[in-house]
Design an enzyme around this catalytic site. Sequence first.
Site, mmCIF file in Angstrom:
data_model
loop_
_atom_site.group_PDB
_atom_site.id
_atom_site.type_symbol
_atom_site.label_atom_id
_atom_site.label_comp_id
_atom_site.label_asym_id
_atom_site.label_seq_id
_atom_site.Cartn_x
_atom_site.Cartn_y
_atom_site.Cartn_z
ATOM 1 N N ARG A 104 0.517 4.925 -7.572
ATOM 2 C CA ARG A 104 1.152 3.715 -8.104
ATOM 3 C C ARG A 104 2.603 4.022 -8.426
ATOM 4 O O ARG A 104 2.877 4.974 -9.147
ATOM 5 C CB ARG A 104 0.471 3.276 -9.409
ATOM 6 C CG ARG A 104 -0.888 2.747 -9.259
ATOM 7 C CD ARG A 104 -1.318 1.930 -10.445
ATOM 8 N NE ARG A 104 -1.109 2.528 -11.763
ATOM 9 C CZ ARG A 104 -1.383 1.909 -12.897
ATOM 10 N NH1 ARG A 104 -1.851 0.680 -12.886
ATOM 11 N NH2 ARG A 104 -1.193 2.503 -14.049
ATOM 12 N N THR A 108 6.880 -0.423 -10.757
ATOM 13 C CA THR A 108 6.343 -1.713 -10.291
ATOM 14 C C THR A 108 4.815 -1.774 -10.351
ATOM 15 O O THR A 108 4.231 -2.848 -10.221
ATOM 16 C CB THR A 108 6.757 -1.958 -8.832
ATOM 17 O OG1 THR A 108 6.158 -0.927 -8.023
ATOM 18 C CG2 THR A 108 8.263 -1.911 -8.664
ATOM 19 N N ASP A 200 -4.664 8.845 -17.858
ATOM 20 C CA ASP A 200 -4.388 9.006 -16.425
ATOM 21 C C ASP A 200 -5.477 9.888 -15.807
ATOM 22 O O ASP A 200 -5.528 11.093 -16.057
ATOM 23 C CB ASP A 200 -2.997 9.639 -16.234
ATOM 24 C CG ASP A 200 -2.590 9.663 -14.772
ATOM 25 O OD1 ASP A 200 -3.381 10.180 -13.940
ATOM 26 O OD2 ASP A 200 -1.511 9.161 -14.443
HETATM 27 C C1 PRP Z 1 -4.632 5.816 -10.551
HETATM 28 C C2 PRP Z 1 -6.104 5.669 -10.263
HETATM 29 C C3 PRP Z 1 -6.128 4.551 -9.263
HETATM 30 C C4 PRP Z 1 -4.982 3.693 -9.695
HETATM 31 C C5 PRP Z 1 -5.535 2.476 -10.372
HETATM 32 O O1 PRP Z 1 -3.995 6.525 -9.547
HETATM 33 O O2 PRP Z 1 -6.709 6.837 -9.800
HETATM 34 O O3 PRP Z 1 -5.938 4.995 -7.936
HETATM 35 O O4 PRP Z 1 -4.198 4.461 -10.606
HETATM 36 O O5 PRP Z 1 -4.522 1.620 -10.734
HETATM 37 P P1 PRP Z 1 -4.358 0.161 -10.104
HETATM 38 O O6 PRP Z 1 -5.710 -0.478 -10.150
HETATM 39 O O7 PRP Z 1 -3.386 -0.500 -11.021
HETATM 40 O O8 PRP Z 1 -3.827 0.309 -8.724
HETATM 41 P P2 PRP Z 1 -2.479 7.007 -9.658
HETATM 42 O O9 PRP Z 1 -1.566 6.008 -9.024
HETATM 43 O O10 PRP Z 1 -2.164 7.406 -11.054
HETATM 44 O O11 PRP Z 1 -2.442 8.255 -8.688
HETATM 45 P P3 PRP Z 1 -3.177 9.671 -8.857
HETATM 46 O O12 PRP Z 1 -4.672 9.421 -8.706
HETATM 47 O O13 PRP Z 1 -2.610 10.454 -7.726
HETATM 48 O O14 PRP Z 1 -2.833 10.232 -10.201
HETATM 49 N N1 URA Z 2 -4.674 4.712 -13.554
HETATM 50 C C1 URA Z 2 -5.195 5.593 -14.436
HETATM 51 O O1 URA Z 2 -5.389 6.763 -14.109
HETATM 52 N N2 URA Z 2 -5.513 5.157 -15.675
HETATM 53 C C2 URA Z 2 -5.334 3.890 -16.054
HETATM 54 O O2 URA Z 2 -5.657 3.551 -17.207
HETATM 55 C C3 URA Z 2 -4.783 2.987 -15.124
HETATM 56 C C4 URA Z 2 -4.474 3.423 -13.884
#
Ligand code: PRP
Ligand code: URA
Length: 209
Positions: A104, A108, A200
Amino acid sequence: MGKFQVISHPLIEHKLSILRRTTTSTKDFRELVNEIAMLMGYEVCRDLPLEDVEIETPITKTIQKQLTGKKLAIVPILRAGIGMVDGLLSLIPAAKVGHIGMYRDEETLTPVEYLVKLPDDIARRQILLVDPMLATGGSAILGVDSLKKRGASHIKFVSLVAAPEGVKALQEAHPDVDIYTAALDEKLNENGYIVPGLGDAGDRLFGTK
Ligand code: PRP
Ligand code: URA
């Protein structure tokens, strides 16, 4: 409209509470994500089709059941989805595993796809798309878009913690996808994190922060 199911079970709820705690170590977090995914897998697989098969026990011939229908693929959304794969594979060891990488954008909250590597026959498989967090729903929606673009049509999305906003967005974008979660939390905060959530998931799983 696809199914939306909160899979509740005392073991899942107990493990989820430990997972949410700030004090839970990376090692325990990793183990718990896998354990919860495995427990959820039992319910997620409830509607897998069976067929009759004749087998021979040491005593007699008999008609019993075996799985039939589409073969399965588990597709984690990287990074955090990786944490759920081993738990599900312990139930479905013959499943193929694909990967969809996305993150993400922190400003944004829009997901950015950086990798797609799927089994060649993904269009013919029953897919379990897995990511512990369903927050805004952007990542899940893009993950399903990506699978459908490659011909997939039988998709279940499995998360551990979901926000109502994410469930609604995914249902609206992909009404044919069944959604499973271990917990439906209260809301998103102003930074797009699930409240109460667990923070996270990727960072906690890999110890990167
Ligand atoms: C986190 C999580 C999802 C996403 C969810 O990933 O593992 O993939 O956020 O958020 P959303 O529903 O608002 O899209 P992140 O972007 O933090 O990446 P990562 O798993 O590499 O840490
Ligand atoms: N991604 C995460 O890992 N945690 C949250 O709470 C939302 C998005």
